[in-house]
Design an enzyme around this catalytic site. Structure first.
Site, mmCIF file in Angstrom:
data_model
loop_
_atom_site.group_PDB
_atom_site.id
_atom_site.type_symbol
_atom_site.label_atom_id
_atom_site.label_comp_id
_atom_site.label_asym_id
_atom_site.label_seq_id
_atom_site.Cartn_x
_atom_site.Cartn_y
_atom_site.Cartn_z
ATOM 1 N N ASP A 125 0.432 3.786 1.700
ATOM 2 C CA ASP A 125 0.402 4.368 3.045
ATOM 3 C C ASP A 125 1.819 4.672 3.558
ATOM 4 O O ASP A 125 2.687 3.787 3.552
ATOM 5 C CB ASP A 125 -0.300 3.378 4.004
ATOM 6 C CG ASP A 125 -0.672 4.029 5.324
ATOM 7 O OD1 ASP A 125 0.236 4.568 5.998
ATOM 8 O OD2 ASP A 125 -1.855 3.997 5.695
ATOM 9 N N CYS A 174 -5.919 0.180 7.081
ATOM 10 C CA CYS A 174 -5.767 0.742 5.733
ATOM 11 C C CYS A 174 -6.969 1.645 5.414
ATOM 12 O O CYS A 174 -8.115 1.199 5.427
ATOM 13 C CB CYS A 174 -5.664 -0.385 4.706
ATOM 14 S SG CYS A 174 -5.401 0.210 3.016
ATOM 15 N N CYS A 180 0.838 -1.195 0.000
ATOM 16 C CA CYS A 180 0.000 0.000 0.000
ATOM 17 C C CYS A 180 0.878 1.252 0.000
ATOM 18 O O CYS A 180 1.986 1.248 0.525
ATOM 19 C CB CYS A 180 -0.909 0.004 1.228
ATOM 20 S SG CYS A 180 -2.057 1.405 1.259
ATOM 21 N N ARG A 226 2.959 4.919 6.362
ATOM 22 C CA ARG A 226 3.390 4.212 7.579
ATOM 23 C C ARG A 226 3.884 2.798 7.287
ATOM 24 O O ARG A 226 4.265 2.071 8.205
ATOM 25 C CB ARG A 226 2.216 4.147 8.564
ATOM 26 C CG ARG A 226 1.751 5.516 9.028
ATOM 27 C CD ARG A 226 0.392 5.452 9.675
ATOM 28 N NE ARG A 226 -0.647 5.032 8.728
ATOM 29 C CZ ARG A 226 -1.925 4.871 9.056
ATOM 30 N NH1 ARG A 226 -2.318 5.083 10.293
ATOM 31 N NH2 ARG A 226 -2.799 4.506 8.140
ATOM 32 N N HIS A 248 -2.183 -3.983 5.038
ATOM 33 C CA HIS A 248 -1.953 -3.574 6.426
ATOM 34 C C HIS A 248 -3.274 -3.250 7.101
ATOM 35 O O HIS A 248 -4.199 -2.732 6.472
ATOM 36 C CB HIS A 248 -0.998 -2.372 6.490
ATOM 37 C CG HIS A 248 -1.563 -1.108 5.918
ATOM 38 N ND1 HIS A 248 -2.063 -0.105 6.713
ATOM 39 C CD2 HIS A 248 -1.726 -0.698 4.643
ATOM 40 C CE1 HIS A 248 -2.490 0.888 5.937
ATOM 41 N NE2 HIS A 248 -2.302 0.548 4.681
HETATM 42 CO CO CO Z 1 -3.371 1.252 3.067
#
Ligand code: CO
Length: 219
Positions: free
Chosen positions: A44, A101, A42, A46, A98
């Protein structure tokens, strides 16, 4: 110092630190790229791919998009997979989702986010396919967690059915597809599905994983 200047500053520090620790580091990287892994994760911020598995530049080929999707018409993702398998000869392809998400949660709640909803429609399809399982889970967060896992599973299936993977397996290339999920709150990766090392292993892996997910019992 403005935000971009900070990056230049940090970059200099990083490059100097690398050379201090390993004077040949950049010289080696220039000479060749030979990663053993392909990571599809992803976007993302993090979930930085290399960092969470402790790998250095040059050790992992990476593709990221919102909600770690492998869509059969996505030429971008397919090209990354094809290059990784045919040219770089990676042996392990990882699809990593994750918990927490935002893309997965939005697909579940129907939150209005604009254009990206069209991309997340793929996750909605996964939720629709498994609506009974998801409906049986108590708690909004837990339902989103299960959908994160189911979404990884669906992408493992999608990836294993691409022409790129099927062709690699047909010529006996050793490559396995792994479905993992990362927990933001403890930094730990877990397996969602057993590794898929060939077309015959896909269905059993999906069945095993679905059973685990429906029990809420990932190892
Ligand atoms: Co995500």
């Amino acid at each position: 110092m403005n935000a971009i200047d900070t990056l230049f500053h940090k970059n200099r520090e990083w490059a100097q630190r690398r050379v201090r620790e390993d004077p040949q580091f950049f010289a080696r990287l220039v000479a060749q790229q030979r990663p053993a892994y392909l990571w599809i994760g992803c976007s993302d911020s993090r979930v930085p791919a290399n960092e969470i598995v402790g790998l250095l530049p040059g050790e992992m080929f990476v593709h990221r998009n919102v909600a770690n999707l492998v869509v059969h018409t996505d030429l971008n993702c397919l090209s990354v997979v094809q290059f990784a398998l045919d040219v770089l000869r990676v042996r392990d392809v990882i699809v990593c989702g994750h918990y927490g998400c935002g893309g997965v949660r939005a697909a579940l709640t129907g939150e209005r986010l604009g254009l990206i909803e069209n991309w997340l429609a793929h996750v909605k399809d996964v939720a629709l396919e498994h609506r009974e399982l998801i409906a049986s889970v108590a708690g909004e967060e837990q339902r989103a967690d299960r959908l994160c896992e189911l979404n990884v599973l669906s992408q493992v299936a999608s990836l294993s059915r691409t022409t790129v993977l099927r062709d690699a397996w047909a010529r006996s290339q050793e490559v396995a597809v792994h479905g993992l999920v990362y927990r933001l709150s403890d930094g730990i990766l877990r397996r969602v599905a057993p590794p898929v090392g060939g077309p015959a292993e896909l269905q059993p892996a999906l069945s095993t994983a679905l059973e685990r997910i429906s029990k809420g019992s990932l190892p």
